[in-house]
Design an enzyme around this catalytic site. Structure first.
Site, PDB file in Angstrom:
ATOM      1  N   TYR A   1      -0.919  -3.335 -10.557  1.00 37.01           N
ATOM      2  CA  TYR A   1      -0.458  -4.592  -9.986  1.00 37.01           C
ATOM      3  C   TYR A   1      -0.259  -5.593 -11.123  1.00 37.01           C
ATOM      4  O   TYR A   1      -0.951  -5.548 -12.132  1.00 37.01           O
ATOM      5  CB  TYR A   1      -1.487  -5.146  -8.997  1.00 37.01           C
TER       6      TYR A   1
ATOM      7  N   ASP B   1      -2.092   4.894  -0.600  1.00 38.79           N
ATOM      8  CA  ASP B   1      -3.293   4.189  -1.042  1.00 38.79           C
ATOM      9  C   ASP B   1      -3.173   2.704  -0.734  1.00 38.79           C
ATOM     10  O   ASP B   1      -2.089   2.187  -0.476  1.00 38.79           O
ATOM     11  CB  ASP B   1      -3.505   4.398  -2.541  1.00 38.79           C
ATOM     12  N   ASP B   2      -4.309   2.024  -0.805  1.00 36.02           N
ATOM     13  CA  ASP B   2      -4.377   0.569  -0.646  1.00 36.02           C
ATOM     14  C   ASP B   2      -3.729   0.099   0.653  1.00 36.02           C
ATOM     15  O   ASP B   2      -2.992  -0.896   0.687  1.00 36.02           O
ATOM     16  CB  ASP B   2      -3.730  -0.138  -1.851  1.00 36.02           C
ATOM     17  N   ILE B   3      -3.988   0.852   1.721  1.00 33.58           N
ATOM     18  CA  ILE B   3      -3.523   0.464   3.054  1.00 33.58           C
ATOM     19  C   ILE B   3      -4.687   0.636   4.023  1.00 33.58           C
ATOM     20  O   ILE B   3      -5.705   1.257   3.697  1.00 33.58           O
ATOM     21  CB  ILE B   3      -2.323   1.313   3.529  1.00 33.58           C
TER      22      ILE B   3
ATOM     23  N   TYR C   1      -9.011   7.912  -1.783  1.00 38.51           N
ATOM     24  CA  TYR C   1      -8.645   8.562  -3.041  1.00 38.51           C
ATOM     25  C   TYR C   1      -9.736   8.480  -4.090  1.00 38.51           C
ATOM     26  O   TYR C   1      -9.543   8.934  -5.210  1.00 38.51           O
ATOM     27  CB  TYR C   1      -7.371   7.922  -3.603  1.00 38.51           C
TER      28      TYR C   1
END
Length: 896
Positions: free
Chosen positions: A202, A307-309, A362
């Site tokens: 990010y 990922d990241d959801i 993950y």
């Protein structure tokens, strides 16, 4: 999120089909453990100084040498890899050859001949005592230099390209022919099929130019995978259904073409999880249509990161109706979508590499309904990505990788979150790849690293990742780190020293917990030997390193990436050298010089802390350089000066908790309630914040002010206050629960040097400490005048901290005086008055009262005045100002 070249697609698919869960097969005929040759001939073994990086699996020297002749002939097989041939010819010219020609056979005479693949290379390898490529896995190669010839041959086209990369490193750089090249025999292959980088951080994305440069770097380091997954590309995430604008698609095609030319597989990673409806035919069609546009420009490897959801909230009602609720339902839904992509797109596109996915879970190996659903329902040839145990795993072991393969039921491709720094944007992470067990690559389909926001600065760490992934058995983190620095410095000795000093000052991370190990060792050695000249040389090298790099480093991108850290490094070098001079002046008893140096330090430290990294939102983030080493050295020098003056100075804070961004632990002792220490993680049972008072002394009221506006619950929910005189034996002062503000009066006569607040239970909230203070019973008060200017106070002249100062609002009136009164009369050998540099002599008469009578000791002599105190316990000290003098300023009045 990463994969391999089309040329090896069949080999990889076969490998995935036959690799057992217990390990990866080595090359046929291998006699050593784990499929490697039983011996590693010098200089290929770890630490042997091989010129080839990554270190080959087998390399040995011959007794002869080869001369680079003015004209060199290259004899290549008809289908030899074009990129490999171009690299061979370029390397020969850089080695001094005036003319490089291609021919169908070797000419007569003594000129150098280079054979690339084919029967000529195979024959020459045999004649030079080298084994050929039979039995090697994909991307393996053989290379031999000797008897006036060079031969290189790859198991496949990528192997030939890697052989050419190794030859490039063996050849010298010369402007004219005649260079001698040592006879060498290499037989080499990778430890794991996939090795590369995932642009998955990010923050500020890499530029197109930087991405092209990175692909060149990967090819040179035998990395074969680049995963395109920048979080800011809206067409990968928020707008994943929409087609790319033509201009952006053109840039991606340029990346794909460059990757292919460097034998790097470009992987396109589409992240639909924020809005996808797993059961929707329309969404499946949108996803595969997007993949088709990338296929049309040459992409052959695809990934679907999930990922990241959240997987507890569906994006459409149909998914709840179809799959139900909970983690198992989420795994089933994801497997359903991925299987359709795999069967309806990947399987129908010959030449496509196996599909990759990133699971929502993950970061661990704990069995769960979600993982079970993936293990049992996801097509077996889909690669699963995994970060290790933890989002940023400090260590990664063979046992953990086996557990991951077992719990996910699929081949594992690691997404290793190093050297990524999007969670610590105030740092450059320039240490080596570390904490990964030998033998790990055998358990994996591959290894990919998530790099920093700064592409060029990532090269040091990525060099070490490439070394480990290719040959983990020979990997030495420190040796690889040194080689990466030397390579980036272009082999220039002065540039290498400067870059090493800078990288050392930006070394620490979750994988490398010690900050600035070489600098810290130099400071420790100074503490033992007292050799100030040696330490000063080290600090001068650090101070000068940014200028040397800006003048000599060829990779200008590194300078752009590191600009604020380079500036901070120089400034910290100046501050640390000044602190060293302060230590030496204090030791020598040169009080006036020591005070002069001491006054410079606060501004030097402020300057060193002033440099900022500006992120993509415009936020200015103060950068850290050698934190915990340089700042501690400066603080310790000031503390030593305080002790020499006879004062304790401001307490020193410490903690075992990580720090969030620049909210350093020193902020809880700075006297400013608006600043604060903020931990970077939730306290566990036993976590603490601590004060060192520098000397045992009576304890007054202890105050612990926690939490802040916007974070009202960031405090120790359950804790205990403790004190100690030796830092070993701790006594309980008070316990507290559910209180962000704690204030305790110790029993009369309580003395200690150390105070700490310790968590007695683990909690979810982080910790904010605005101020952690302790009052003392041996205090001195100040009264009189002139009155203090705004922002100053009379008490600053007697607060035990020379960094603060009483500044008068006006000049003194006739007879006006500053009077300092200790709580109890105090016996002292001297009275010392510290004032700013340039303060005039004769500005005040210094008097003490003993036995109820005033006695004149002398007058102020300048910035530093020390006067013998005479006999008797001192009841008061008075500075009687000379009328008409400038507005007085006093840093500290000290009885010692």
């Amino acid at each position: 999120m990463h994969r391999k070249r089309t040329a090896s697609a069949t080999a990889l698919a076969l490998a995935l089909a036959v690799i057992p869960l217990t390990g990866m097969a080595g090359p046929p005929g291998a006699t050593g453990p784990a499929g490697r040759e039983a011996t590693r001939d010098s200089p290929g073994a770890a630490g042997s100084g091989s010129a080839v990086s990554p270190t080959p699996q087998s390399v040995r020297s011959r007794s002869d040498r080869v001369t680079v002749t003015p004209s060199v002939t290259v004899v290549a097989a008809p289908k030899a890899d074009a990129a490999a041939l171009a690299l061979v010819e370029k390397s020969l010219k850089e080695a001094g050859a005036d003319r490089v020609v291609r021919a169908g056979r070797a000419p007569g005479g003594k000129q150098l001949t280079v054979y690339v693949d084919g029967t000529g290379a195979a024959r020459t390898l045999r004649e030079l005592g080298a084994r050929g490529t039979d039995g090697l896995p994909a991307e393996g190669y053989a290379l031999a230099v000797g008897e006036g010839r060079i031969a290189l041959s790859g198991k496949d086209v990528t192997g030939t390209y890697y052989a050419a990369q190794s030859l490039r490193q063996l050849l010298p750089h010369r402007e004219r022919p005649g260079a001698q090249v040592r006879g060498t025999v290499v037989r080499d292959w990778p430890a794991t099929p996939l090795r590369g980088v995932i642009e998955g951080f990010y923050g500020t994305p890499w530029s197109h130019r930087a991405r092209l440069d990175q692909l060149d770097f990967y090819g040179a380091h035998k990395m074969n995978l680049y995963v395109y997954s920048p979080k800011d590309d809206a067409y990968l995430r928020e707008k994943w259904r929409d087609p790319y604008p033509a201009e952006q698609l053109t840039q991606i095609k340029e990346l794909v073409d460059r990757a292919r030319a460097r034998h790097v597989e470009f992987t396109y990673a589409l992240s639909p999880g924020l809005s996808v409806c797993y059961s929707s035919d329309a969404d499946l069609k949108a996803l595969t249509a997007k993949f088709q546009t990338l296929w049309d420009i040459g992409v052959r490897t695809f990934a679907v990161p999930l990922d990241d959801i959240s997987y507890t909230d569906w994006n459409c009602a149909a998914d709840k109706d179809t799959f139900g609720t909970g983690g198992g339902a989420a795994g089933t839904a994801q497997a359903h979508l991925l299987n359709r992509v795999n069967q309806e797109f990947i399987a129908k596109h010959p030449g496509a590499e196996p599909l990759q996915m990133v699971p929502t879970e993950y970061y661990d190996v704990k069995p769960s309904p979600y993982k079970k659903a993936l293990a049992t329902q996801l097509d077996g040839n889909v690669l699963v990505e995994w970060t290790g145990v933890g989002v940023i795993a400090p260590t990664m072991t063979v046992a953990q990788a086996r557990q991951a393969r077992e719990v996910f039921g699929h081949q594992i491709l690691t997404w290793d979150n190093y050297p990524v720094n999007d969670y610590v944007t105030n740092r450059l992470l320039l240490g080596p790849f570390n904490g990964r067990e030998k033998g790990l690559p055998e358990q994996l389909a591959g290894i990919t690293a998530n790099p920093m926001i700064q592409p060029a600065a990532s090269k040091i760490a990525l060099h070490t990742v490439a070394d480990y992934a290719w040959n983990d058995r020979a990997y030495d983190a420190r040796a690889s780190w040194g080689a990466a620095i030397e390579e980036l410095a272009g082999g220039d000795a002065r540039t290498t020293r400067a870059l090493r000093a800078f990288a050392d000052a930006n070394y620490s991370s979750s994988l490398n917990p010690q900050q600035a190990p070489e600098l810290a060792a130099a400071i420790k050695e100074f503490g033992t030997s007292g050799d100030a000249r040696r330490l000063d040389a080290t600090l001068r090298g650090l101070q000068d390193a940014p200028a040397v790099l800006r003048d000599r480093l060829a990779d200008r991108g590194f300078l752009d990436d590191g600009e604020p850290w380079l500036d901070a490094t120089h400034a910290w070098g100046v501050a640390a050298r000044t602190a060293l001079r302060l230590i030496e002046a204090t030791k020598a008893g040169d009080d006036a010089k020591a005070w002069q140096l001491r006054q410079r330090i606060p501004e030097l430290v402020r300057s060193a802390k002033s440099f900022v990294y500006v992120d993509m939102t415009g936020k200015k983030i103060p950068v850290l350089v050698a934190d915990g080493v340089l700042d501690t050295f400066v603080e310790d020098a000031v503390a030593a000066h305080d002790r020499a003056l006879g004062i304790t100075g401001r307490p020193k804070g410490s903690t075992d908790l990580s720090v969030y961004q620049d909210n350093a632990v020193s902020r809880m002792t700075d006297g400013d309630d608006a600043t604060y220490f903020w931990s970077g993680a939730a306290p566990q049972a036993g976590s603490y914040v601590e004060l060192d008072l520098h000397a045992e002394r009576p304890l007054g009221t202890v105050t612990l002010a926690m939490a802040k506006t916007g974070s009202p619950d960031d405090y120790l929910q359950h804790g205990v206050l403790e004190y100690s005189s030796d830092h070993k034996n701790w006594q309980r002062l008070a316990t507290f629960d559910g209180k962000a503000e704690v204030s305790v009066d110790p029993p009369a006569g309580t003395k200690a040097r150390y105070l700490r607040a310790r968590a007695t239970q683990a909690q979810d909230n982080w910790l904010v400490v605005r101020e952690f203070t302790v009052a003392g019973s041996d205090r001195t008060t100040a009264a009189g005048g002139p009155p203090a200017a705004e922002g100053s106070a009379l008490r600053s002249a007697v607060d035990g901290d020379p960094a603060t100062a009483y500044r008068a609002a006006r000049a003194a009136h006739p007879g006006e005086a500053l009077e300092c009164t200790p709580d109890t009369p105090r016996t002292a050998r001297s009275v010392t008055v510290l004032r700013p540099q340039g303060a005039p002599a004769g500005a005040a008469k210094v008097e003490v009262r003993t036995g109820g009578a005033w006695h004149t000791l002398g007058t102020l002599s300048g910035a530093y005045t020390r006067l013998a105190a005479g006999e008797g316990a001192i009841e008061n000290v008075r500075l009687t100002w000379r009328a008409g003098s400038a507005a007085p300023e006093v840093n500290e009045v000290i009885l010692h």
